[in-house]
Design a protein around this motif. Structure first.
Motif, PDB file in Angstrom:
ATOM      1  N   PRO A 244     -47.404  21.052  26.584  1.00 54.57           N
ATOM      2  CA  PRO A 244     -47.015  19.757  27.153  1.00 54.57           C
ATOM      3  C   PRO A 244     -45.620  19.334  26.704  1.00 54.57           C
ATOM      4  N   ILE A 245     -44.889  18.729  27.626  1.00 60.26           N
ATOM      5  CA  ILE A 245     -43.578  18.156  27.299  1.00 60.26           C
ATOM      6  C   ILE A 245     -43.449  16.800  27.994  1.00 60.26           C
ATOM      7  N   THR A 246     -42.617  15.954  27.435  1.00 59.90           N
ATOM      8  CA  THR A 246     -42.302  14.656  28.017  1.00 59.90           C
ATOM      9  C   THR A 246     -40.837  14.674  28.415  1.00 59.90           C
ATOM     10  N   ILE A 247     -40.552  14.261  29.645  1.00 60.29           N
ATOM     11  CA  ILE A 247     -39.184  14.277  30.161  1.00 60.29           C
ATOM     12  C   ILE A 247     -38.768  12.844  30.463  1.00 60.29           C
ATOM     13  N   ILE A 248     -37.579  12.464  29.995  1.00 57.81           N
ATOM     14  CA  ILE A 248     -37.009  11.155  30.282  1.00 57.81           C
ATOM     15  C   ILE A 248     -35.734  11.395  31.086  1.00 57.81           C
ATOM     16  N   GLU A 249     -35.662  10.792  32.256  1.00 51.32           N
ATOM     17  CA  GLU A 249     -34.491  10.984  33.107  1.00 51.32           C
ATOM     18  C   GLU A 249     -34.172   9.696  33.843  1.00 51.32           C
ATOM     19  N   GLY A 250     -33.018   9.673  34.490  1.00 48.18           N
ATOM     20  CA  GLY A 250     -32.622   8.527  35.284  1.00 48.18           C
ATOM     21  C   GLY A 250     -31.619   7.617  34.600  1.00 48.18           C
ATOM     22  N   TYR A 251     -31.029   8.050  33.482  1.00 47.44           N
ATOM     23  CA  TYR A 251     -30.043   7.226  32.787  1.00 47.44           C
ATOM     24  C   TYR A 251     -28.700   7.394  33.470  1.00 47.44           C
ATOM     25  N   THR A 252     -28.032   6.286  33.791  1.00 46.97           N
ATOM     26  CA  THR A 252     -26.771   6.356  34.523  1.00 46.97           C
ATOM     27  C   THR A 252     -25.561   6.037  33.656  1.00 46.97           C
ATOM     28  N   GLY A 253     -25.754   5.869  32.358  1.00 40.24           N
ATOM     29  CA  GLY A 253     -24.640   5.567  31.453  1.00 40.24           C
ATOM     30  C   GLY A 253     -23.958   6.835  30.972  1.00 40.24           C
ATOM     31  N   ALA A 254     -23.259   6.719  29.862  1.00 38.46           N
ATOM     32  CA  ALA A 254     -22.521   7.849  29.299  1.00 38.46           C
ATOM     33  C   ALA A 254     -23.477   8.859  28.671  1.00 38.46           C
ATOM     34  N   ASP A 255     -23.094  10.125  28.729  1.00 37.82           N
ATOM     35  CA  ASP A 255     -23.917  11.184  28.151  1.00 37.82           C
ATOM     36  C   ASP A 255     -24.053  11.036  26.645  1.00 37.82           C
ATOM     37  N   ASP A 256     -22.998  10.579  25.975  1.00 36.67           N
ATOM     38  CA  ASP A 256     -23.055  10.410  24.523  1.00 36.67           C
ATOM     39  C   ASP A 256     -24.114   9.389  24.125  1.00 36.67           C
ATOM     40  N   ASP A 257     -24.226   8.299  24.897  1.00 33.70           N
ATOM     41  CA  ASP A 257     -25.254   7.298  24.609  1.00 33.70           C
ATOM     42  C   ASP A 257     -26.646   7.883  24.801  1.00 33.70           C
ATOM     43  N   PHE A 258     -26.809   8.685  25.849  1.00 36.62           N
ATOM     44  CA  PHE A 258     -28.111   9.289  26.122  1.00 36.62           C
ATOM     45  C   PHE A 258     -28.465  10.305  25.031  1.00 36.62           C
ATOM     46  N   LYS A 259     -27.458  11.026  24.513  1.00 37.83           N
ATOM     47  CA  LYS A 259     -27.702  11.967  23.422  1.00 37.83           C
ATOM     48  C   LYS A 259     -28.114  11.228  22.152  1.00 37.83           C
ATOM     49  N   LYS A 260     -27.479  10.078  21.877  1.00 33.95           N
ATOM     50  CA  LYS A 260     -27.867   9.275  20.718  1.00 33.95           C
ATOM     51  C   LYS A 260     -29.305   8.792  20.847  1.00 33.95           C
ATOM     52  N   LEU A 261     -29.662   8.387  22.052  1.00 35.22           N
ATOM     53  CA  LEU A 261     -31.026   7.940  22.310  1.00 35.22           C
ATOM     54  C   LEU A 261     -32.011   9.087  22.107  1.00 35.22           C
ATOM     55  N   ALA A 262     -31.644  10.286  22.559  1.00 30.43           N
ATOM     56  CA  ALA A 262     -32.507  11.456  22.380  1.00 30.43           C
ATOM     57  C   ALA A 262     -32.713  11.757  20.908  1.00 30.43           C
ATOM     58  N   LYS A 263     -31.648  11.702  20.136  1.00 27.67           N
ATOM     59  CA  LYS A 263     -31.749  11.977  18.709  1.00 27.67           C
ATOM     60  C   LYS A 263     -32.622  10.946  18.011  1.00 27.67           C
ATOM     61  N   GLU A 264     -32.454   9.685  18.393  1.00 22.07           N
ATOM     62  CA  GLU A 264     -33.258   8.624  17.774  1.00 22.07           C
ATOM     63  C   GLU A 264     -34.746   8.797  18.092  1.00 22.07           C
ATOM     64  N   ILE A 265     -35.056   9.155  19.325  1.00 23.48           N
ATOM     65  CA  ILE A 265     -36.459   9.371  19.712  1.00 23.48           C
ATOM     66  C   ILE A 265     -37.046  10.534  18.928  1.00 23.48           C
ATOM     67  N   LYS A 266     -36.295  11.626  18.834  1.00 25.42           N
ATOM     68  CA  LYS A 266     -36.805  12.805  18.137  1.00 25.42           C
ATOM     69  C   LYS A 266     -37.027  12.541  16.654  1.00 25.42           C
ATOM     70  N   THR A 267     -36.104  11.833  16.014  1.00 25.49           N
ATOM     71  CA  THR A 267     -36.262  11.575  14.581  1.00 25.49           C
ATOM     72  C   THR A 267     -37.363  10.563  14.318  1.00 25.49           C
ATOM     73  N   THR A 268     -37.508   9.566  15.185  1.00 21.22           N
ATOM     74  CA  THR A 268     -38.563   8.570  14.991  1.00 21.22           C
ATOM     75  C   THR A 268     -39.940   9.195  15.135  1.00 21.22           C
ATOM     76  N   LEU A 269     -40.107  10.038  16.147  1.00 22.66           N
ATOM     77  CA  LEU A 269     -41.409  10.671  16.365  1.00 22.66           C
ATOM     78  C   LEU A 269     -41.626  11.902  15.495  1.00 22.66           C
ATOM     79  N   GLY A 270     -40.557  12.460  14.966  1.00 19.78           N
ATOM     80  CA  GLY A 270     -40.673  13.663  14.135  1.00 19.78           C
ATOM     81  C   GLY A 270     -41.042  14.892  14.938  1.00 19.78           C
ATOM     82  N   VAL A 271     -40.474  15.016  16.124  1.00 21.46           N
ATOM     83  CA  VAL A 271     -40.775  16.149  16.999  1.00 21.46           C
ATOM     84  C   VAL A 271     -39.485  16.819  17.432  1.00 21.46           C
TER      85      VAL A 271
END
Length: 108
Positions: A46-73
């Motif tokens: 199983p995987i979870t996919i988040i898409e549809g962000y229209t802002g800058a890629d750097d902001d989306f990468k920061k969000l990805a890192k924060e999600i991964k570290t918070t969940l520990g996955v």
């Protein structure tokens, strides 16, 4: 004897300046359209996919890192999508809503 005491002993006439502590801000661009949070299985896992962000890629990468570290996955950022290992839709949706995003659940 800590560092502050040692500095006071070395420089008795010096008065340290008080600098205001700045809180780190999440300057992520919030959009009008909802982010899409969907569930898939790839190679039986199983995987979870988040898409549809229209802002800058750097902001989306920061969000990805924060999600991964918070969940520990594990996960990655590819083709303007955040891919998280495992089914963490409820936690991710709650986290994104706390940040002010609108989230739409897709699949399953």
């Amino acid at each position: 004897m800590d560092l502050q005491d040692q500095l006071k002993n070395l420089f008795p006439d010096h008065e340290p300046e008080e600098s205001p502590e700045e809180e780190p801000q999440d300057d992520l661009w919030l959009q009008d359209d909802p982010l899409i949070c969907k569930y898939e299985k790839r190679k039986g896992k199983p995987i979870t996919i988040i898409e549809g962000y229209t802002g800058a890629d750097d902001d989306f990468k920061k969000l990805a890192k924060e999600i991964k570290t918070t969940l520990g996955v594990g996960g990655s950022f590819k083709n303007e999508k955040i891919i998280i290992q495992g089914d963490y839709r409820p936690q991710i949706m709650e986290m994104l809503q706390d940040k002010g995003f609108q989230v739409k659940r897709v699949g399953g």
